[in-house]
Design a protein around this motif. Structure first.
Motif, short mmCIF file in Angstrom:
data_model
loop_
_atom_site.label_atom_id
_atom_site.label_comp_id
_atom_site.label_asym_id
_atom_site.label_seq_id
_atom_site.Cartn_x
_atom_site.Cartn_y
_atom_site.Cartn_z
N PHE A 130 0.82 -1.19 -0.05
CA PHE A 130 0.02 -0.03 0.00
C PHE A 130 0.79 1.15 -0.04
CE2 PHE A 130 -1.73 3.24 2.70
CZ PHE A 130 -2.76 3.80 2.00
N PHE A 131 1.69 1.27 0.99
CA PHE A 131 2.63 2.40 1.01
C PHE A 131 3.60 2.56 -0.26
CE2 PHE A 131 1.79 1.94 5.64
CZ PHE A 131 1.21 3.24 5.76
N ALA A 132 3.99 1.41 -0.72
CA ALA A 132 4.83 1.48 -1.90
C ALA A 132 4.31 1.89 -3.23
CB ALA A 132 5.50 -0.07 -2.40
N SER A 133 2.75 1.70 -3.29
CA SER A 133 2.11 2.29 -4.28
C SER A 133 2.05 3.71 -4.34
CB SER A 133 0.92 1.58 -4.45
OG SER A 133 -0.17 2.45 -3.38
N TYR A 134 2.59 4.41 -3.52
CA TYR A 134 2.61 5.76 -3.55
C TYR A 134 4.01 6.36 -4.29
CZ TYR A 134 -1.80 6.24 -1.15
OH TYR A 134 -3.01 6.40 -0.74
N ARG A 135 4.84 5.36 -4.12
CA ARG A 135 6.06 5.62 -4.85
C ARG A 135 6.13 4.81 -6.23
NH1 ARG A 135 7.24 4.23 0.32
NH2 ARG A 135 8.05 1.86 -0.24
N MET A 136 5.26 4.21 -6.68
CA MET A 136 5.05 3.57 -7.93
C MET A 136 6.07 2.28 -8.07
SD MET A 136 2.65 5.01 -9.59
CE MET A 136 2.66 4.47 -11.41
N GLU A 137 6.26 1.74 -6.83
CA GLU A 137 7.00 0.57 -6.53
C GLU A 137 6.41 -0.66 -6.53
OE1 GLU A 137 9.40 1.33 -2.98
OE2 GLU A 137 10.19 3.11 -3.66
N ALA A 138 4.98 -0.65 -6.42
CA ALA A 138 4.00 -1.63 -6.45
C ALA A 138 3.24 -1.73 -7.57
CB ALA A 138 3.19 -1.81 -5.14
N ALA A 139 3.15 -2.81 -8.50
CA ALA A 139 2.51 -2.70 -9.75
C ALA A 139 1.10 -2.44 -9.57
CB ALA A 139 2.66 -4.32 -10.24
N PRO A 140 0.28 -1.37 -10.12
CA PRO A 140 -0.87 -0.98 -10.19
C PRO A 140 -1.83 -2.01 -10.23
CG PRO A 140 0.36 0.73 -11.31
CD PRO A 140 1.13 -0.73 -11.24
N ARG A 141 -3.02 -2.10 -9.67
CA ARG A 141 -3.92 -3.24 -10.23
C ARG A 141 -4.55 -2.77 -11.65
NH1 ARG A 141 -8.45 -2.88 -5.80
NH2 ARG A 141 -9.31 -3.99 -7.32
N ARG A 142 -5.28 -3.82 -12.08
CA ARG A 142 -5.80 -3.73 -13.26
C ARG A 142 -7.22 -3.24 -13.19
NH1 ARG A 142 -3.35 -8.24 -17.34
NH2 ARG A 142 -1.09 -7.50 -17.10
#
Length: 391
Positions: A52-64
């Motif tokens: 969740f926190f990594a998604s704010y750095r685009m480090e986690a692959a976005p959901r489709r």
């Protein structure tokens, strides 16, 4: 300044503000905030919360899927940029400014203070300057120490740390920042998260600029966002709105669709008074937010002192959510969820005559009619439709 471990149950103005504090009241420990617990408490922290926190750095692959594409996440994260720059600038010292630590002053306090002979006139001036910098609402109340956190958090090891606030602070200036209605309509989605991020970035700039103005007048001013204290009680005491079942402040201008920031100051200011208009009575008969919550984190029934976990304040009779359930759903989405804001009958455009008429009904003995009229209110807008409108 000494922060009390316990305070007498009630103060002048509590009844008007709709605040009921019980004998076992304790100031809230910021370390127990659900977002802070996600960094230290194994009951909350997990690989999902890390993503969740990594998604704010685009480090986690976005959901489709609609509302969760790379474009949606890109806009959301860009909206947070200014807030992130401020919050991370002193991270090496354990201060995440605006979230776990107050924002550090960038402007030296003028050595000579401008005399203030009329606190009411100065309060009006502050509200005018707040609007000039971009705040949508502004109210002023006393620095009620019950709503200060027992301590702030050192983000290096998540230990308690002192507030380090100046002595002699007397007032809290509360600023409201409207979230984009068309984006709120797409919750839950990463796209909708751009409405949250944009206002955090706006409020970071606005609260710092207004604090700089006050410091240039020769007075202490500490700009603050999620740090230092609970902003909702201050917003209610400052007359900006009323507390609702969905844990938000309902305002007559924007309903629940706001973020709030605050400034602690010793500038002589007249204080506003709470303005109860009937939101509590409406929420007593309305459960749309609780019904719509996917994880049933919002309460039914009347306000109570029940706490689902340590992420709720002790000793205040109010509607209280289960923060663990709520944040768990956020983590799975990899974005914030404000379905409860979207479906709230008060989430509407009050600049229209229809909106004003509905508000008048909702705050009157005809509130049941207003609730029936809001039966189909708050339907989700497809995020893709928002993007098509942007073409």
């Amino acid at each position: 300044m000494v922060w009390p471990q316990n305070t007498p149950p009630q103060r002048d103005g509590d009844a008007a503000a709709g605040i009921e504090v019980t004998d076992d009241f304790e100031p809230f420990a910021q370390r127990n905030d659900i977002f802070t617990r996600a960094f230290w408490d194994d009951d909350v922290k997990s690989p999902i919360t890390d993503k969740f926190f990594a998604s704010y750095r685009m480090e986690a692959a976005p959901r489709r899927g609609d509302g969760f594409s790379q474009r949606d996440f890109a806009l959301r994260n860009a909206a947070w940029l200014v807030s992130d720059i401020i919050s991370n600038r002193n991270a090496a010292d354990g201060m995440r400014e605006g979230f776990q630590a107050a924002i550090q002053p960038d402007t030296p306090k003028a050595p000579e203070a401008v005399p203030v002979d009329d606190p009411a006139h100065m309060a009006s001036e502050i509200k005018r300057i707040a609007a000039f910098f971009g705040a949508d609402l502004c109210g002023i109340t006393d620095l009620d120490t019950r709503w200060l956190y027992a301590a702030r958090v050192d983000t290096r090891d998540m230990s308690d740390a002192p507030h380090d606030l100046p002595d002699g602070l007397q007032s809290v200036i509360v600023l409201g920042h409207e979230m984009a209605e068309d984006l709120v309509a797409t919750y839950p989605s990463a796209l909708a998260g751009a409405a949250t991020g944009r206002e955090y970035s706006h409020e970071a700039a606005i609260v710092m600029q207004l604090a700089a103005y006050i410091r240039n007048l020769g007075y202490e001013a500490v700009p603050s966002m999620n740090d230092t204290g609970l902003v909702i009680p201050y917003a209610v005491k400052a007359g900006l709105g009323e507390y609702a079942r969905n844990q938000m402040v309902i305002t007559p201008e924007f309903g629940p669709r706001l973020r709030f920031s605050k400034i602690f100051t010793n500038l002589p200011l007249a204080h506003d008074a709470p303005k109860p208009k009937g939101v509590r009575a409406f929420c007593d008969i309305c459960t749309k937010c609780a019904d719509a919550c996917p994880v049933k984190a919002l309460p039914y029934g009347p306000p109570s002192t029940d706490r689902a976990n340590i992420s709720a304040i002790k000793g205040v009779r109010k509607w209280t959510s289960d923060a663990e359930k709520c944040f768990g759903f956020w983590a799975k989405l990899a974005s914030d969820c404000a379905i409860c804001m979207r479906v709230c009958p008060f989430n509407r455009d009050f600049s229209t005559w229809r909106g004003r008429l509905w508000l008048k009904l909702a705050l009157s003995p005809l509130r049941k009619l207003a609730l029936r009229l809001a039966k189909n209110h708050g339907q989700r807008r497809k995020p893709g439709d928002w993007w098509q409108g942007a073409d």
